[in-house]
Design an enzyme around this catalytic site. Structure first.
Site, PDB file in Angstrom:
ATOM      1  N   GLY A   1      17.001  -7.241 -20.196  1.00  0.00           N
ATOM      2  CA  GLY A   1      15.909  -7.205 -21.188  1.00  0.00           C
ATOM      3  C   GLY A   1      15.392  -5.568 -21.225  1.00  0.00           C
ATOM      4  O   GLY A   1      16.234  -4.675 -21.029  1.00  0.00           O
TER       5      GLY A   1
ATOM      6  N   LEU B   1      14.775  -4.320 -24.125  1.00  0.00           N
ATOM      7  CA  LEU B   1      16.003  -3.946 -25.117  1.00  0.00           C
ATOM      8  C   LEU B   1      15.578  -2.571 -25.861  1.00  0.00           C
ATOM      9  O   LEU B   1      14.549  -2.580 -26.359  1.00  0.00           O
ATOM     10  CB  LEU B   1      16.346  -4.983 -25.856  1.00  0.00           C
ATOM     11  CG  LEU B   1      16.920  -6.428 -25.302  1.00  0.00           C
ATOM     12  CD1 LEU B   1      17.227  -7.210 -26.476  1.00  0.00           C
ATOM     13  CD2 LEU B   1      17.754  -6.213 -24.208  1.00  0.00           C
TER      14      LEU B   1
ATOM     15  N   GLU C   1      18.003   0.372 -28.332  1.00  0.00           N
ATOM     16  CA  GLU C   1      19.104   0.780 -29.312  1.00  0.00           C
ATOM     17  C   GLU C   1      20.622   0.348 -28.700  1.00  0.00           C
ATOM     18  O   GLU C   1      21.589  -0.125 -29.306  1.00  0.00           O
ATOM     19  CB  GLU C   1      19.173   1.941 -30.309  1.00  0.00           C
ATOM     20  CG  GLU C   1      18.653   1.702 -31.580  1.00  0.00           C
ATOM     21  CD  GLU C   1      19.177   0.610 -32.372  1.00  0.00           C
ATOM     22  OE1 GLU C   1      20.533   0.594 -32.505  1.00  0.00           O
ATOM     23  OE2 GLU C   1      18.431  -0.258 -32.843  1.00  0.00           O
TER      24      GLU C   1
ATOM     25  N   HIS D   1      21.391  -1.531 -26.016  1.00  0.00           N
ATOM     26  CA  HIS D   1      21.688  -2.838 -25.991  1.00  0.00           C
ATOM     27  C   HIS D   1      22.047  -3.436 -27.335  1.00  0.00           C
ATOM     28  O   HIS D   1      22.931  -4.414 -27.667  1.00  0.00           O
ATOM     29  CB  HIS D   1      20.449  -3.788 -25.510  1.00  0.00           C
ATOM     30  CG  HIS D   1      19.945  -3.253 -24.271  1.00  0.00           C
ATOM     31  ND1 HIS D   1      18.833  -2.661 -23.912  1.00  0.00           N
ATOM     32  CD2 HIS D   1      20.527  -3.655 -22.856  1.00  0.00           C
ATOM     33  CE1 HIS D   1      18.691  -2.546 -22.572  1.00  0.00           C
ATOM     34  NE2 HIS D   1      19.733  -2.978 -22.011  1.00  0.00           N
TER      35      HIS D   1
ATOM     36  N   LYS E   1      27.674   3.360 -21.037  1.00  0.00           N
ATOM     37  CA  LYS E   1      26.801   4.234 -20.239  1.00  0.00           C
ATOM     38  C   LYS E   1      26.911   3.745 -18.785  1.00  0.00           C
ATOM     39  O   LYS E   1      26.751   4.780 -17.984  1.00  0.00           O
ATOM     40  CB  LYS E   1      25.424   3.597 -20.586  1.00  0.00           C
ATOM     41  CG  LYS E   1      24.449   3.510 -19.806  1.00  0.00           C
ATOM     42  CD  LYS E   1      23.703   4.855 -19.846  1.00  0.00           C
ATOM     43  CE  LYS E   1      22.297   5.002 -19.267  1.00  0.00           C
ATOM     44  NZ  LYS E   1      22.173   4.290 -18.047  1.00  0.00           N
ATOM     45  N   ASP E   2      27.396   2.470 -18.440  1.00  0.00           N
ATOM     46  CA  ASP E   2      27.401   2.195 -16.947  1.00  0.00           C
ATOM     47  C   ASP E   2      28.770   2.161 -16.656  1.00  0.00           C
ATOM     48  O   ASP E   2      29.418   0.882 -16.428  1.00  0.00           O
ATOM     49  CB  ASP E   2      26.645   0.900 -16.764  1.00  0.00           C
ATOM     50  CG  ASP E   2      25.179   1.017 -17.032  1.00  0.00           C
ATOM     51  OD1 ASP E   2      24.513   1.650 -16.176  1.00  0.00           O
ATOM     52  OD2 ASP E   2      24.880   0.692 -18.037  1.00  0.00           O
TER      53      ASP E   2
ATOM     54  N   SER F   1      18.143   4.515 -22.032  1.00  0.00           N
ATOM     55  CA  SER F   1      18.152   3.549 -20.780  1.00  0.00           C
ATOM     56  C   SER F   1      16.682   2.740 -20.595  1.00  0.00           C
ATOM     57  O   SER F   1      15.597   3.571 -21.208  1.00  0.00           O
ATOM     58  CB  SER F   1      18.287   4.614 -19.557  1.00  0.00           C
ATOM     59  OG  SER F   1      17.864   3.671 -18.486  1.00  0.00           O
TER      60      SER F   1
ATOM     61  N   ARG G   1      15.169   2.318 -18.092  1.00  0.00           N
ATOM     62  CA  ARG G   1      14.327   3.154 -17.263  1.00  0.00           C
ATOM     63  C   ARG G   1      13.849   4.164 -17.822  1.00  0.00           C
ATOM     64  O   ARG G   1      12.816   5.143 -17.271  1.00  0.00           O
ATOM     65  CB  ARG G   1      15.133   3.558 -16.024  1.00  0.00           C
ATOM     66  CG  ARG G   1      15.434   2.338 -15.159  1.00  0.00           C
ATOM     67  CD  ARG G   1      15.969   2.563 -13.675  1.00  0.00           C
ATOM     68  NE  ARG G   1      15.988   1.378 -12.793  1.00  0.00           N
ATOM     69  CZ  ARG G   1      17.009   0.668 -12.516  1.00  0.00           C
ATOM     70  NH1 ARG G   1      18.068   0.857 -13.286  1.00  0.00           N
ATOM     71  NH2 ARG G   1      16.704  -0.395 -11.577  1.00  0.00           N
TER      72      ARG G   1
HETATM   73  P1  AMP Z   1      20.974  -3.378 -18.494  1.00  0.00           P
HETATM   74  O1  AMP Z   1      19.993  -3.950 -19.404  1.00  0.00           O
HETATM   75  O2  AMP Z   1      20.326  -1.765 -18.182  1.00  0.00           O
HETATM   76  O3  AMP Z   1      21.492  -3.974 -17.378  1.00  0.00           O
HETATM   77  O4  AMP Z   1      22.102  -3.281 -19.638  1.00  0.00           O
HETATM   78  C1  AMP Z   1      22.651  -4.075 -20.269  1.00  0.00           C
HETATM   79  C2  AMP Z   1      23.862  -3.681 -20.922  1.00  0.00           C
HETATM   80  O5  AMP Z   1      23.597  -2.781 -21.883  1.00  0.00           O
HETATM   81  C3  AMP Z   1      24.798  -3.197 -19.898  1.00  0.00           C
HETATM   82  O6  AMP Z   1      26.305  -3.527 -20.188  1.00  0.00           O
HETATM   83  C4  AMP Z   1      24.613  -1.451 -20.104  1.00  0.00           C
HETATM   84  O7  AMP Z   1      25.931  -0.665 -19.857  1.00  0.00           O
HETATM   85  C5  AMP Z   1      24.632  -1.746 -21.664  1.00  0.00           C
HETATM   86  N1  AMP Z   1      23.636  -0.476 -22.048  1.00  0.00           N
HETATM   87  C6  AMP Z   1      22.460   0.179 -21.477  1.00  0.00           C
HETATM   88  N2  AMP Z   1      22.244   1.395 -21.871  1.00  0.00           N
HETATM   89  C7  AMP Z   1      23.220   1.666 -22.859  1.00  0.00           C
HETATM   90  C8  AMP Z   1      23.371   2.574 -23.872  1.00  0.00           C
HETATM   91  N3  AMP Z   1      22.591   3.668 -23.733  1.00  0.00           N
HETATM   92  N4  AMP Z   1      24.564   2.641 -24.582  1.00  0.00           N
HETATM   93  C9  AMP Z   1      25.358   1.587 -24.560  1.00  0.00           C
HETATM   94  N5  AMP Z   1      25.223   0.513 -23.775  1.00  0.00           N
HETATM   95  C10 AMP Z   1      24.209   0.594 -23.041  1.00  0.00           C
END
Ligand code: AMP
Length: 393
Positions: free
Chosen positions: A91, A93, A95, A97, A228-229, A264, A266
């Site tokens: 969540g 969310l 751009e 995501h 990103k990750d 991110s 965060r």
């Molecule tokens: P998270 O909600 O942070 O666990 O991220 C969910 C998914 O979104 C993961 O596959 C992340 O790698 C992807 N994600 C997060 N930030 C970005 C970003 N800046 N660009 C592309 N994908 C992202």
């Protein structure tokens, strides 16, 4: 049912159709051009000359919280031969995501987005309790994207938001985040124990465990992860291969802010001062990438370019007064094999490599009156990660 159009102030006529569990809003877009209407009588009742030219299907997204409903819905889609792409998220969310959901909609008829803050990937002293939660905004973004997809030929739809409870996801034992915690876990080694895994020992165990659960539940043809990750993508690929999971892992490029900071969830913790300095990581990695593009292949030459940027910014901040500076610590800057994330001494240009890094933005030492602060008031450290793939040449 015959349709009679009366003179309406709006350009759209919405009818709601309920079919079984699924409610569909159909929106008949009409250009209400007066010349296309004829007056049937002096009572000014209008009838169209021709049927509506365009019918857009605005389904309501399914919001599913329990596993039996998810399974039934998935089975129905399977029977209808509709492909499913899964985008796992926590969540909050942004751009980044949304770019994953877009990529999934380009390749699948239906997209499932999971929104679940998975406790087992947070260490006991990490930010589980304060992790940003923006449920209404998340749904609004997904609905807006779905409305756009509905009008784009050839694209799939945002079909389901799966937001389970922790009791549903961890049915036997309460989740345990301790390193020696008990429970049913998936562990991918050695890749899960290096770099991010060194700083966050339970992180990849938690990620692999929750993704195994989600993959088993959703049975998606494709799963979508962000570049990103990067280490996470390596862990997930390995898990899919080693456990013979029947899904394809798709990776989507990193979305960045204009100055290069990787988006991110965060980043909301960063007030204006830490946000401005936080771009140091992407600048450092970009400098190292430039060294590679300029022909450098050895680890020392490539990483020196990154460290020069990081050291320079650290010196500049050190020289400022406590109420003006934002200090940070570099956790690591890595040049690694793209398949294993193990450190390499030189880049094999047939294979390429991954430049990655992590910095800890330290709490502000002194806050100025009226200063723009981040969520939480900039009193806790914030760890930022980023990476750049060095493409084979
Ligand atoms: P998270 O909600 O942070 O666990 O991220 C969910 C998914 O979104 C993961 O596959 C992340 O790698 C992807 N994600 C997060 N930030 C970005 C970003 N800046 N660009 C592309 N994908 C992202």
């Amino acid at each position: 049912m015959p349709m009679i159009y009366k003179l309406l102030p709006m350009q759209t006529i919405i009818s709601q159709v309920t079919t079984g569990a699924h409610t569909t809003l159909r929106l008949f877009s009409r250009q209400l051009n007066l010349s296309s209407l004829r007056f049937s009588s002096s009572k000014a009742t209008l009838k169209p000359k021709s049927p509506p030219t365009k019918m857009v299907d605005y389904r309501l997204m399914h919001i599913i919280r329990d596993i039996p409903t998810l399974r039934t819905h998935r089975r129905n889609l399977l029977r209808s031969n509709l492909t499913v792409g899964l985008v796992p998220t926590m969540g909050a969310l942004h751009e980044g995501h949304i770019s994953l959901v877009r990529a999934a909609a380009a390749e699948n008829a239906r997209v499932f987005v999971s929104i679940y803050i998975n406790p087992t990937q947070f260490g006991v002293s990490e930010d589980l309790s304060t992790y940003p939660q923006t449920w209404e905004s998340d749904l609004a973004q997904l609905r807006a994207l779905d409305a756009e997809l509905a009008e784009t030929p050839g694209m799939g739809r945002v079909d389901t938001v799966f937001a389970p409870s922790t009791k549903a996801m961890y049915p036997t034992l309460p989740p345990d985040s301790r390193e020696d915690g008990v429970g049913s876990f998936v562990q991918i080694t050695p890749v899960g124990g290096i770099l991010e895994g060194k700083s966050r020992p339970v992180f990849f165990r938690g990620v692999a465990t929750v993704c195994m659960k989600l993959f088993n539940l959703v049975q998606a043809e494709r799963v979508y992860f962000g570049q990103k990750d990067v280490q996470q993508t390596v862990v997930i690929r390995r898990m899919v291969k080693d456990f013979h999971l029947d899904t394809q892992v798709m990776i989507v490029p990193t979305s960045r802010e204009e100055d290069g900071l990787a988006m991110s969830s965060r980043n909301v913790y960063l007030g204006a001062r830490r946000r401005a300095v936080g771009v140091v990581l992407s600048r450092a990695l970009r400098a190292a990438e430039e060294a590679y593009v300029a022909g450098k292949r050895s680890r020392d030459e490539i990483l020196a370019a990154a460290w020069n940027v990081a050291n320079q910014v650290a010196l500049e901040q050190d020289a400022l007064a406590p109420e003006q500076r934002a200090l940070f610590e570099v956790d690591y800057i890595s040049l690694a094999d793209p398949d294993t994330m193990e450190e390499i001494e030189a880049v094999d240009e047939r294979k390429g490599a991954v430049l990655s890094g992590a910095v800890k933005m330290l709490p502000l030492e002194q806050i100025q009156p009226g200063e723009v602060l981040g969520q939480g008031g900039d009193v806790a450290p914030v760890r930022l990660i980023d990476n750049i793939p060095l493409e084979p040449r």
